[in-house]
Design an enzyme around this catalytic site. Sequence first.
Site, PDB file in Angstrom:
ATOM      1  N   ARG A  10       0.833  -1.202   0.000  1.00 28.71           N
ATOM      2  CA  ARG A  10       0.000   0.000   0.000  1.00 28.71           C
ATOM      3  C   ARG A  10       0.871   1.257   0.000  1.00 28.71           C
ATOM      4  O   ARG A  10       0.565   2.243  -0.677  1.00 28.71           O
ATOM      5  CB  ARG A  10      -0.943  -0.015   1.212  1.00 28.71           C
ATOM      6  CG  ARG A  10      -1.922   1.139   1.216  1.00 28.71           C
ATOM      7  CD  ARG A  10      -3.084   0.903   2.180  1.00 28.71           C
ATOM      8  NE  ARG A  10      -4.120   1.891   1.966  1.00 28.71           N
ATOM      9  CZ  ARG A  10      -4.437   2.844   2.852  1.00 28.71           C
ATOM     10  NH1 ARG A  10      -3.820   2.908   4.020  1.00 28.71           N
ATOM     11  NH2 ARG A  10      -5.386   3.712   2.569  1.00 28.71           N
ATOM     12  N   HIS A  70       0.762   4.299  -2.762  1.00 29.39           N
ATOM     13  CA  HIS A  70       0.572   5.701  -2.383  1.00 29.39           C
ATOM     14  C   HIS A  70       1.803   6.544  -2.717  1.00 29.39           C
ATOM     15  O   HIS A  70       1.689   7.760  -2.910  1.00 29.39           O
ATOM     16  CB  HIS A  70       0.216   5.822  -0.895  1.00 29.39           C
ATOM     17  CG  HIS A  70      -1.194   5.397  -0.610  1.00 29.39           C
ATOM     18  ND1 HIS A  70      -1.901   5.841   0.477  1.00 29.39           N
ATOM     19  CD2 HIS A  70      -2.037   4.573  -1.284  1.00 29.39           C
ATOM     20  CE1 HIS A  70      -3.123   5.305   0.466  1.00 29.39           C
ATOM     21  NE2 HIS A  70      -3.220   4.519  -0.591  1.00 29.39           N
ATOM     22  N   VAL A 107       1.754   9.868  -6.250  1.00 32.25           N
ATOM     23  CA  VAL A 107       2.019  11.280  -5.937  1.00 32.25           C
ATOM     24  C   VAL A 107       3.456  11.628  -6.340  1.00 32.25           C
ATOM     25  O   VAL A 107       4.409  11.129  -5.748  1.00 32.25           O
ATOM     26  CB  VAL A 107       1.800  11.549  -4.427  1.00 32.25           C
ATOM     27  CG1 VAL A 107       1.984  13.024  -4.117  1.00 32.25           C
ATOM     28  CG2 VAL A 107       0.418  11.064  -3.995  1.00 32.25           C
ATOM     29  N   ASN A 143      -3.991   9.305   3.148  1.00 26.80           N
ATOM     30  CA  ASN A 143      -2.949   8.581   3.886  1.00 26.80           C
ATOM     31  C   ASN A 143      -3.231   8.514   5.383  1.00 26.80           C
ATOM     32  O   ASN A 143      -2.383   8.039   6.144  1.00 26.80           O
ATOM     33  CB  ASN A 143      -1.589   9.270   3.682  1.00 26.80           C
ATOM     34  CG  ASN A 143      -0.935   8.904   2.373  1.00 26.80           C
ATOM     35  OD1 ASN A 143      -1.032   7.759   1.917  1.00 26.80           O
ATOM     36  ND2 ASN A 143      -0.263   9.859   1.747  1.00 26.80           N
ATOM     37  N   PRO A 185      -6.971   7.786  -4.535  1.00 28.47           N
ATOM     38  CA  PRO A 185      -8.390   7.465  -4.644  1.00 28.47           C
ATOM     39  C   PRO A 185      -9.034   7.310  -3.268  1.00 28.47           C
ATOM     40  O   PRO A 185      -8.371   6.978  -2.292  1.00 28.47           O
ATOM     41  CB  PRO A 185      -8.391   6.134  -5.401  1.00 28.47           C
ATOM     42  CG  PRO A 185      -7.048   5.540  -5.180  1.00 28.47           C
ATOM     43  CD  PRO A 185      -6.097   6.683  -4.954  1.00 28.47           C
ATOM     44  N   HIS A 199      -6.329  -5.887  -2.661  1.00 28.69           N
ATOM     45  CA  HIS A 199      -7.258  -6.027  -1.536  1.00 28.69           C
ATOM     46  C   HIS A 199      -7.621  -7.487  -1.293  1.00 28.69           C
ATOM     47  O   HIS A 199      -8.601  -7.790  -0.643  1.00 28.69           O
ATOM     48  CB  HIS A 199      -8.507  -5.155  -1.753  1.00 28.69           C
ATOM     49  CG  HIS A 199      -8.246  -3.680  -1.638  1.00 28.69           C
ATOM     50  ND1 HIS A 199      -9.203  -2.717  -1.898  1.00 28.69           N
ATOM     51  CD2 HIS A 199      -7.127  -2.995  -1.273  1.00 28.69           C
ATOM     52  CE1 HIS A 199      -8.670  -1.516  -1.709  1.00 28.69           C
ATOM     53  NE2 HIS A 199      -7.422  -1.649  -1.342  1.00 28.69           N
TER      54      HIS A 199
HETATM   55  C1  HEM Z   1      -8.714   1.579  -6.386  1.00 24.64           C
HETATM   56  C2  HEM Z   1      -8.619   2.459  -5.450  1.00 24.64           C
HETATM   57  C3  HEM Z   1      -8.301   2.127  -4.014  1.00 24.64           C
HETATM   58  C4  HEM Z   1      -8.961   2.592  -2.935  1.00 24.64           C
HETATM   59  C5  HEM Z   1     -10.126   3.551  -2.929  1.00 24.64           C
HETATM   60  C6  HEM Z   1      -8.327   1.998  -1.765  1.00 24.64           C
HETATM   61  C7  HEM Z   1      -8.714   2.249  -0.460  1.00 24.64           C
HETATM   62  C8  HEM Z   1      -8.230   1.582   0.646  1.00 24.64           C
HETATM   63  C9  HEM Z   1      -8.695   1.781   1.992  1.00 24.64           C
HETATM   64  C10 HEM Z   1      -9.754   2.779   2.422  1.00 24.64           C
HETATM   65  C11 HEM Z   1      -8.010   0.922   2.792  1.00 24.64           C
HETATM   66  C12 HEM Z   1      -8.127   0.779   4.309  1.00 24.64           C
HETATM   67  C13 HEM Z   1      -7.176   1.745   4.995  1.00 24.64           C
HETATM   68  C14 HEM Z   1      -7.282   1.814   6.481  1.00 24.64           C
HETATM   69  O1  HEM Z   1      -8.148   1.178   7.096  1.00 24.64           O
HETATM   70  O2  HEM Z   1      -6.499   2.556   7.061  1.00 24.64           O
HETATM   71  C15 HEM Z   1      -7.114   0.183   1.956  1.00 24.64           C
HETATM   72  C16 HEM Z   1      -6.255  -0.797   2.397  1.00 24.64           C
HETATM   73  C17 HEM Z   1      -5.346  -1.441   1.572  1.00 24.64           C
HETATM   74  N1  HEM Z   1      -5.064  -1.149   0.258  1.00 24.64           N
HETATM   75 FE1  HEM Z   1      -6.204  -0.028  -0.972  1.00 24.64          FE
HETATM   76  N2  HEM Z   1      -7.312   1.187  -2.172  1.00 24.64           N
HETATM   77  C18 HEM Z   1      -7.250   1.236  -3.531  1.00 24.64           C
HETATM   78  C19 HEM Z   1      -6.312   0.599  -4.326  1.00 24.64           C
HETATM   79  C20 HEM Z   1      -5.247  -0.126  -3.847  1.00 24.64           C
HETATM   80  C21 HEM Z   1      -4.111  -0.542  -4.638  1.00 24.64           C
HETATM   81  C22 HEM Z   1      -3.893  -0.185  -6.109  1.00 24.64           C
HETATM   82  C23 HEM Z   1      -3.285  -1.246  -3.806  1.00 24.64           C
HETATM   83  C24 HEM Z   1      -1.959  -1.884  -4.093  1.00 24.64           C
HETATM   84  C25 HEM Z   1      -1.521  -2.233  -5.280  1.00 24.64           C
HETATM   85  C26 HEM Z   1      -3.932  -1.293  -2.505  1.00 24.64           C
HETATM   86  C27 HEM Z   1      -3.472  -1.977  -1.411  1.00 24.64           C
HETATM   87  C28 HEM Z   1      -4.073  -1.983  -0.167  1.00 24.64           C
HETATM   88  C29 HEM Z   1      -3.719  -2.905   0.902  1.00 24.64           C
HETATM   89  C30 HEM Z   1      -2.735  -4.037   0.812  1.00 24.64           C
HETATM   90  C31 HEM Z   1      -4.502  -2.544   2.005  1.00 24.64           C
HETATM   91  C32 HEM Z   1      -4.465  -3.150   3.406  1.00 24.64           C
HETATM   92  C33 HEM Z   1      -3.450  -2.410   4.238  1.00 24.64           C
HETATM   93  C34 HEM Z   1      -3.377  -2.835   5.696  1.00 24.64           C
HETATM   94  O3  HEM Z   1      -3.787  -3.942   6.067  1.00 24.64           O
HETATM   95  O4  HEM Z   1      -2.870  -2.034   6.484  1.00 24.64           O
HETATM   96  N3  HEM Z   1      -5.090  -0.585  -2.566  1.00 24.64           N
HETATM   97  N4  HEM Z   1      -7.235   0.603   0.649  1.00 24.64           N
END
Ligand code: HEM
Length: 333
Positions: free
Chosen positions: A62, A66, A70, A96, A164, A194
Amino acid sequence: MASYKALAYILLATTLIVVGPTAAQLSPTFYDTTCPSVSSIVEDVVRQALQTDARAGAKLIRFHFHDCFVNGCDGSVLLEDSAADGIDSEQNAPGNAGIQGQDIVANIKTAVENACPNLVSCADILAIASNAAVVLAGGRGWEVQLGRRDSRVANRSGAASNLPSPFEPLQNLTVKFANVGLDSTDLVALSGAHTFGRSRCLFFVGRLRNFNGTGMPDPTLDPVYRDILIEACPDNETRVDLDPTTPDQFDNNYFSNLQGNRGLLSSDQVLFSTPGAPTIATVNSFAASPDAFSDGFGASMIKMGNISPLTGTDGEIRFTCSRINPLPAVADM
Ligand code: HEM
Ligand SMILES: *[C@@H]1O[C@H](CO)[C@@H](O)[C@H](O)[C@H]1NC(C)=O
Ligand SMILES: *[C@@H]1O[C@H](CO)[C@@H](O)[C@H](O)[C@H]1NC(C)=O
Ligand SMILES: *[C@@H]1O[C@H](CO)[C@@H](O)[C@H](O)[C@H]1NC(C)=O
Ligand SMILES: *[C@@H]1O[C@H](CO)[C@@H](O)[C@H](O)[C@H]1NC(C)=O
């Protein structure tokens, strides 16, 4: 006559060969002579971190995402506030908020510096760690492209506008990806990250009862899964598995979840549930084939990793990922 034409072709070909490498500046062999063990050093620290934190790999990939969205993949997201250095951290931007994993990045950096001082950028560490995270969670890796350097600036307002949000409709997500050169296939493939990690409840509780002021739950949320989520969310800060099927495995179950209306975030479910969207066919193809997902994910990670890197003599190799390097002392006048 013919020889002039041949000469012209030779000149053209030579020009292309000379110009080629500047266009594609990253390379999988970048550290082969200077730090040949960098990938295994990074992987060892990620493996160690996973022993006490099941989300270690998820946090790292993640961070890479991010970072790249940017100002390109330049380690800018890792910089922390510093008035002295003029750094307004991207970590303060809404997208973030509460991002985690800085401690793991610092441990990786220490291990890498011990073996190869002053050679490996923090931006490359995030790229290598992302691949390690996927492999250690049972996924297939890709040929990681390397040679990025680290920025001396952060862009908080850029983070606020480019990252996003989970509340955005597909149209908006598509535009944000297109703004950094990623298409709707990349959007679907990369959202497949995800398949592991967690989300705090605040990012999806709005779907559970009164969605968008309709007085009804989100109609694209499976009612049984909805009941599970209501139980799982006593408060906004609790974390829930993004993939309810295989929470810590890197596999293609994320896509079959979407087919069953079990996407956790609205931004997940819209990939499958937006009527007529081009993303639906991509979700179906990844759900049908683990290989199709692995191929697509690797290709899109390489594309994302190529977003405007700093290379050559631009930027720097940070000593500490959270701080820009001190400038060399100015000689006495
Ligand atoms: C398409 C748009 C995306 C949105 C709107 C989005 C949004 C989010 C949100 C809201 C969370 C939870 C954050 C939290 O609870 O603090 C999350 C977690 C995560 N995102 Fe995304 N995400 C997107 C795309 C991606 C992409 C492209 C990747 C990596 C290639 C990614 C990897 C992850 C991972 C691995 C987590 C879990 C992190 C953890 O367990 O701490 N996401 N994302
Ligand atoms: C910050 O990011 C925005 C959006 O990508 C961009 O337009 C702007 O030029 C960036 N600013 C700096 C100082 O890098
Ligand atoms: C989607 O983008 C439009 C146009 O930029 C904007 O007006 C709207 O607020 C965005 N929607 C969300 C939920 O962010
Ligand atoms: C929910 O509301 C947001 C913000 O107004 C809007 O962008 C989005 O399209 C709506 N979603 C649905 C499914 O109606
Ligand atoms: C929890 O998050 C939702 C959605 O972001 C918000 O509307 C609500 O006010 C928050 N609840 C609390 C108790 O902070």
